[in-house]
Design a protein around this motif. Structure first.
Motif, PDB file in Angstrom:
ATOM      1  N   LEU A 116       0.570  -1.203   0.524  1.00 14.82           N
ATOM      2  CA  LEU A 116       0.192  -0.162   0.033  1.00 14.82           C
ATOM      3  C   LEU A 116       0.697   1.389  -0.059  1.00 14.82           C
ATOM      4  O   LEU A 116       0.211   2.325  -0.029  1.00 14.82           O
ATOM      5  N   GLY A 117       1.647   0.781   0.043  1.00 17.15           N
ATOM      6  CA  GLY A 117       3.343   1.828  -0.451  1.00 17.15           C
ATOM      7  C   GLY A 117       3.239   3.350  -1.237  1.00 17.15           C
ATOM      8  O   GLY A 117       3.594   4.800  -1.065  1.00 17.15           O
ATOM      9  N   ASP A 118       2.006   3.485  -2.376  1.00 15.14           N
ATOM     10  CA  ASP A 118       1.658   4.606  -2.480  1.00 15.14           C
ATOM     11  C   ASP A 118       1.402   5.975  -2.164  1.00 15.14           C
ATOM     12  O   ASP A 118       1.469   7.187  -2.550  1.00 15.14           O
ATOM     13  N   ALA A 178      -7.128   7.486   7.310  1.00 15.09           N
ATOM     14  CA  ALA A 178      -7.239   7.768   5.897  1.00 15.09           C
ATOM     15  C   ALA A 178      -7.152   7.562   4.127  1.00 15.09           C
ATOM     16  O   ALA A 178      -8.130   7.644   3.794  1.00 15.09           O
ATOM     17  N   MET A 179      -6.463   8.202   4.226  1.00 15.18           N
ATOM     18  CA  MET A 179      -5.308   7.843   2.367  1.00 15.18           C
ATOM     19  C   MET A 179      -5.405   6.824   2.491  1.00 15.18           C
ATOM     20  O   MET A 179      -5.890   6.285   1.219  1.00 15.18           O
ATOM     21  N   ILE A 180      -5.363   5.698   3.623  1.00 20.17           N
ATOM     22  CA  ILE A 180      -5.286   3.757   2.699  1.00 20.17           C
ATOM     23  C   ILE A 180      -6.191   4.501   2.057  1.00 20.17           C
ATOM     24  O   ILE A 180      -6.778   3.047   0.952  1.00 20.17           O
ATOM     25  N   GLU A 181      -7.300   3.643   3.546  1.00 22.77           N
ATOM     26  CA  GLU A 181      -9.221   3.942   2.326  1.00 22.77           C
ATOM     27  C   GLU A 181      -9.326   4.296   1.836  1.00 22.77           C
ATOM     28  O   GLU A 181      -9.797   3.617   0.663  1.00 22.77           O
ATOM     29  N   GLU A 182      -9.125   5.975   1.205  1.00 17.84           N
ATOM     30  CA  GLU A 182      -9.270   7.039   0.422  1.00 17.84           C
ATOM     31  C   GLU A 182      -8.313   5.923  -1.305  1.00 17.84           C
ATOM     32  O   GLU A 182      -9.094   5.492  -2.108  1.00 17.84           O
ATOM     33  N   GLU A 234      -1.095  -0.680   8.744  1.00 17.73           N
ATOM     34  CA  GLU A 234      -0.345   0.412   9.205  1.00 17.73           C
ATOM     35  C   GLU A 234      -0.200   0.060  10.775  1.00 17.73           C
ATOM     36  O   GLU A 234      -0.381  -0.605  11.496  1.00 17.73           O
ATOM     37  N   ILE A 235       0.850   0.830  11.283  1.00 13.98           N
ATOM     38  CA  ILE A 235       1.668   0.363  12.410  1.00 13.98           C
ATOM     39  C   ILE A 235       1.791   2.503  12.862  1.00 13.98           C
ATOM     40  O   ILE A 235       2.781   2.790  11.988  1.00 13.98           O
TER      41      ILE A 235
END
Length: 245
Positions: A155-157, A171-175, A225-226
């Motif tokens: 998910l590194g983008d 939130a950015m990961i979700e979006e 995420e951690i």
């Protein structure tokens, strides 16, 4: 104290300055109920979003104690110099991210070994992107946290936007990936600062710090995420509300 105002200031900041002046003048009493969001919206003729941002800033100065569903109480007449973080729901982590600044120090891809995995609460030999950063309150020069954020390498983008956007990473990961964060597991521990953390925060070696770790899980149980947040004594206070169901 003089409170600058003018057309160049955001509206919420003008409201903050007005309320600060009233607190100093004794208009609002310590321990008494503070005006509600609805009352402030009507008074200043602004949206609830603007009022909430102003109240968050006052809370961040340590002047307000806010309780969901119970309004706000004036806690002090002067800011205590610490950043106050009050969280009772996942959505309030979004507010925390949007009201602070993140200065990225380094970004690197790594495979965690067994020792790192035990410390982070993840599986060994998994790939992550680690972002090291300092977090500051708006207008403050001294950081109130040294943060390490680990994002699943797949998910590194989202990493390129960390520090550029005042948004919570989850939130950015979700979006970006259409995921939903279903659970956040948090640990809080008082420890002595190691050499790296002490140097980042300009602390003496082994100075007492508060370590707050969070692990973010998607609906399918995947750890995505951690975050490891280290706060020096005297610069940060964590507040939590527990509600009986």
């Amino acid at each position: 104290m003089t409170h600058p105002s003018g057309p160049t200031l955001p509206r919420y900041q003008e409201i903050v300055h007005t309320l600060l002046a009233e607190v100093e003048q004794g208009v609002h009493k310590v321990g008494a109920r503070f005006p509600t969001e609805q009352e402030l919206c009507a008074r200043f003729r602004v949206s609830r979003h603007t009022v909430r941002e102003a109240l968050r800033r006052l809370q961040g100065m340590g002047l307000l104690n806010r309780r969901r569903g119970a309004g706000s109480v004036l806690a002090a007449r002067q800011a205590d110099g610490r950043f106050h973080n009050s969280i009772s729901a996942l959505d309030e982590l979004l507010q925390y991210a949007s009201s602070t600044r993140l200065e990225v120090l380094s970004t690197e891809r790594l495979i965690v070994d067994a020792v790192q995995a035990e410390r982070l609460g993840c599986r060994a030999e998994t790939q992550w992107v680690r972002v090291s950063a300092l977090r500051r309150a708006e207008g403050a020069s001294e950081p109130f946290a040294y943060t390490e954020i680990y994002v699943d390498a797949a998910l590194g983008d989202v990493v390129r936007d960390i520090g550029r956007k005042q948004r919570a990473v989850h939130a950015m990961i979700e979006e970006t990936y259409g995921l939903t964060i279903a659970e956040v597991f948090q640990t809080i521990e008082a420890i002595p600062a190691d050499a790296n953390t002490a140097s980042r925060l300009a602390l003496p070696a082994n100075a007492p710090v508060l370590l707050i770790g969070r692990r973010y899980f998607a609906e399918d149980g995947r750890l995505v995420e951690i975050s490891v947040n280290t706060h020096p004594g005297g610069r940060f206070r964590y507040e939590m509300t527990l509600l009986r169901r």
